[in-house]
Design an enzyme around this catalytic site. Structure first.
Site, short mmCIF file in Angstrom:
data_model
loop_
_atom_site.label_atom_id
_atom_site.label_comp_id
_atom_site.label_asym_id
_atom_site.label_seq_id
_atom_site.Cartn_x
_atom_site.Cartn_y
_atom_site.Cartn_z
N ASP A 281 4.35 -1.44 -5.38
CA ASP A 281 5.78 -0.93 -5.36
C ASP A 281 5.50 0.26 -4.28
O ASP A 281 4.51 0.34 -3.67
CB ASP A 281 6.45 -0.85 -6.64
CG ASP A 281 8.00 -0.45 -6.14
OD1 ASP A 281 8.64 -1.61 -5.99
OD2 ASP A 281 8.51 0.69 -6.27
N LYS B 168 7.99 -2.52 -15.19
CA LYS B 168 7.72 -1.93 -14.44
C LYS B 168 6.97 -0.94 -14.74
O LYS B 168 6.98 -0.52 -16.04
CB LYS B 168 9.18 -1.29 -13.72
CG LYS B 168 8.71 -0.67 -12.31
CD LYS B 168 9.23 -1.76 -11.35
CE LYS B 168 9.03 -1.40 -9.81
NZ LYS B 168 9.53 -2.46 -9.04
P1 NDP Z 1 6.12 1.80 0.39
O1 NDP Z 1 5.26 2.64 -0.15
O2 NDP Z 1 5.23 0.61 1.42
O3 NDP Z 1 6.98 1.92 1.56
C1 NDP Z 1 8.10 3.18 1.28
C2 NDP Z 1 8.62 3.66 2.45
O4 NDP Z 1 9.82 4.33 2.21
C3 NDP Z 1 7.55 4.58 3.10
O5 NDP Z 1 8.12 4.62 4.36
C4 NDP Z 1 7.99 5.98 2.69
O6 NDP Z 1 7.68 6.96 3.47
C5 NDP Z 1 9.70 5.93 2.21
N1 NDP Z 1 9.98 6.45 1.21
C6 NDP Z 1 9.46 6.25 -0.02
N2 NDP Z 1 10.16 7.22 -0.98
C7 NDP Z 1 10.98 7.96 -0.15
C8 NDP Z 1 11.81 8.95 -0.43
N3 NDP Z 1 11.85 9.61 -1.75
N4 NDP Z 1 12.48 9.38 0.42
C9 NDP Z 1 12.34 9.05 1.77
N5 NDP Z 1 11.62 8.05 2.31
C10 NDP Z 1 10.80 7.46 1.10
O7 NDP Z 1 6.94 0.77 -0.60
P2 NDP Z 1 7.63 -0.42 -0.55
O8 NDP Z 1 7.87 -0.79 0.92
O9 NDP Z 1 6.67 -1.61 -1.13
O10 NDP Z 1 9.08 -0.37 -1.28
C11 NDP Z 1 10.14 0.27 -0.67
C12 NDP Z 1 11.21 -0.09 -1.69
O11 NDP Z 1 11.34 -1.56 -1.59
C13 NDP Z 1 11.14 0.58 -3.01
O12 NDP Z 1 12.82 0.64 -3.42
C14 NDP Z 1 10.68 -0.72 -3.69
O13 NDP Z 1 11.05 -0.69 -5.15
C15 NDP Z 1 11.24 -1.97 -3.20
N6 NDP Z 1 10.69 -3.17 -3.27
C16 NDP Z 1 9.17 -3.44 -2.93
C17 NDP Z 1 8.88 -5.04 -3.11
C18 NDP Z 1 7.25 -4.92 -2.75
O14 NDP Z 1 7.04 -6.10 -2.93
N7 NDP Z 1 6.72 -3.91 -2.31
C19 NDP Z 1 9.62 -5.98 -3.76
C20 NDP Z 1 10.85 -5.53 -3.98
C21 NDP Z 1 11.44 -4.31 -3.81
P3 NDP Z 1 6.13 7.40 3.77
O15 NDP Z 1 5.83 6.38 4.75
O16 NDP Z 1 6.29 8.87 3.99
O17 NDP Z 1 5.46 7.35 2.48
O1 2IT Z 2 10.60 -4.50 -7.10
C1 2IT Z 2 9.79 -5.55 -7.17
O2 2IT Z 2 10.22 -6.59 -7.23
C2 2IT Z 2 8.44 -5.41 -6.81
N1 2IT Z 2 8.03 -4.26 -6.52
C3 2IT Z 2 7.48 -6.47 -6.90
C4 2IT Z 2 7.16 -7.00 -8.08
C5 2IT Z 2 5.94 -7.96 -8.23
O3 2IT Z 2 5.63 -8.47 -9.28
O4 2IT Z 2 5.68 -8.60 -7.12
#
Ligand code: NDP
Ligand code: 2IT
Length: 444
Positions: A166, A126
């Site tokens: 992420d 990461k």
């Molecule tokens: P994004 O940046 O696309 O979205 C994150 C969302 O969560 C946004 O709406 C953001 O608000 C909100 N957010 C982020 N941090 C905070 C905080 N500290 N307090 C309140 N709201 C918060 O990220 P992802 O959707 O990609 O990721 C979301 C979660 O999923 C994370 O935990 C990530 O590690 C996990 N994840 C992501 C994957 C991926 O493929 N993208 C895969 C597996 C897990 P705002 O709109 O205001 O920025």
């Molecule tokens: O938390 C996760 O699994 C991710 N943000 C996706 C990682 C990836 O390599 O697609």
């Protein structure tokens, strides 16, 4: 003292300033206790757990970038290469002001077991930075990404370490990062996933984490004689994972009534209007107040509150520790029957314990959000054979992988006397594969 307790104590002593990492390690080691106890002599002799909790290496670097006014800023960049026992390091990059080494160590550690659960050949890593993309222009984001990659490119490679997105890193950022990697190396390597569809990206990668979450939840619900059809769902977040979790939940017949971002949350009694949510978050990159402006029937509240809404199933899809013991109590009191983690470690340890004790079905993020990284691995496969698969083909592989994960964690839980405890099941199933590979490869 048992081997697990000894290692846990040492992890707490050595990493006292990294509470999220301690939390992630505690959950995993507590869950695999029964397997470790049964193999104590073998594991101790190989110092297996000590090696498992120490990243292979952590790279940190300075990231200087220039804003639109010509001012220079300095951010801190990181890549945690945690474990490559079963494949090249693989895991996302997070750009968020809260990023520090402890957050990336927790995420890298989780990624090791998650990637093992996918059944695909990917190790865990990461990275990221304390850069905050909110309110930055495209040109500023581009300059930051270029500066970040100018250091990172030295440490990655398609058989070495393959980053992706992420929080705060989506298609726009991956494009800028990839452009800079190519500019520096002159080589068209499959060194990032989540790329645009015109330059090696995979269909369905954008949707994969959210869709995968729902495929996994749906399969687990089936195993428990339940269904999503006609149910009320609460989703937190409004980013990549939340949006496509909402889309698939709606396709499977559930009514999603909430969304949230870093400043507030929405309750929409008529069900979230996905076209509006996508426009606000994916196109305008605006706040959820903009959603409310377009949907007068919806309520907008400042701060936290999604888990106070009555729902059958909850899908935390925003960030770590967003669902606390207090939230878990509200969910249970309101009749919630399942919590399926889309984010990484969104539920605190005491909240998880409370949910499990109260008969709530609970799937840990490292299992139920593995669809994103699994589809990243499918993107790597497509790049390696210089072909791209149809959306149907990728989606059906994703569905198969997520159903497989649901069964793997269910079977492992049952095998070790913890039927229905998917935290135990997921951690044991992930650990067994990584442990076997590490032992086979000798001390390193
Ligand atoms: P994004 O940046 O696309 O979205 C994150 C969302 O969560 C946004 O709406 C953001 O608000 C909100 N957010 C982020 N941090 C905070 C905080 N500290 N307090 C309140 N709201 C918060 O990220 P992802 O959707 O990609 O990721 C979301 C979660 O999923 C994370 O935990 C990530 O590690 C996990 N994840 C992501 C994957 C991926 O493929 N993208 C895969 C597996 C897990 P705002 O709109 O205001 O920025
Ligand atoms: O938390 C996760 O699994 C991710 N943000 C996706 C990682 C990836 O390599 O697609």
């Amino acid at each position: 003292m048992s081997y697990v307790d000894e290692v846990l104590e040492s992890v707490k002593k050595k990493n006292g300033h990294e509470p999220e990492f301690i939390q992630a390690v505690t959950e995993v080691l507590e869950s695999i206790r029964v397997v470790v106890d049964a193999n104590e002599e073998k594991y101790r002799k190989a110092a297996l757990l000590e090696r498992l909790v120490e990243p292979d290496r952590i790279i940190t670097f300075r990231v200087p970038w220039t804003d639109d006014q010509g001012n220079v800023h300095v951010q801190r960049g990181y890549r945690v290469q945690f474990n490559n026992a079963i494949g090249p390091y693989k895991g996302g990059l997070r750009f968020h002001p809260s990023v520090y080494q402890g957050i990336l160590k927790f995420l890298g550690f989780e990624q090791v077991f998650k990637n093992a659960l996918t059944t695909l050949p990917i190790g865990g890593g990461k990275g990221g930075s304390d850069f905050d993309p909110h309110g930055k222009s495209d040109a500023e984001v581009m300059r930051f990404c270029q500066a970040f990659m100018t250091e990172l490119y030295k440490y990655i490679g398609e058989n070495v370490d393959v980053p992706a997105g992420d929080i705060g890193v989506g298609g726009r950022e991956v494009g800028y990062l990839y452009g800079q990697y190519k500019r520096i190396t002159g080589s068209y390597d499959s060194v990032l996933t989540g790329k645009g569809l015109t330059f090696g990206g995979s269909l369905i990668r954008t949707q994969a984490t959210g869709y995968g979450l729902l495929y996994c939840a749906d399969e687990i619900l089936k195993l428990n004689g339940k269904t999503l059809e006609g149910k009320i769902a609460a989703v937190s977040g409004a980013g990549n994972v939340a949006i496509y979790a909402t889309e698939k939940a709606q396709q499977l017949g559930a009514k999603v009534v909430t969304a949230s971002d870093s400043t507030g949350w929405i309750y929409d009694p008529d069900g979230i209007d996905l076209a509006v949510l996508k426009d606000v978050k994916e196109v305008k990159r605006a706040r959820l107040t903009e959603y409310k402006a377009q949907r007068p029937n919806a309520e907008y509240h400042e701060g936290k509150g999604v888990w106070s809404v009555k729902c059958d199933y909850a899908f935390p899809c925003a960030t770590q520790n967003e669902l606390t013991l207090e939230d878990a109590k509200m969910l249970v009191a309101n009749g919630c029957q399942g919590v399926f983690e889309g984010a990484n470690m969104p539920t605190t340890l005491d909240a998880t314990k409370y949910l499990l004790e109260n008969g709530v079905i609970f799937t840990p993020g490292k299992a139920s959000n593995a669809g994103g990284v699994a589809t990243s691995a499918l993107e790597m496969s497509q790049n390696a054979e210089r072909l791209s698969w149809s959306a149907e083909e990728v989606d059906s592989k994703l569905k198969g992988i997520m159903e497989g994960i649901a069964h793997a964690m269910s079977d492992a839980a049952e095998k070790y006397g913890a039927k229905g405890n998917y935290v135990v099941g997921a951690n044991i199933a992930g650990f067994e594969k990584v442990a076997e590979a590490m032992l086979a490869q000798g001390v390193y």
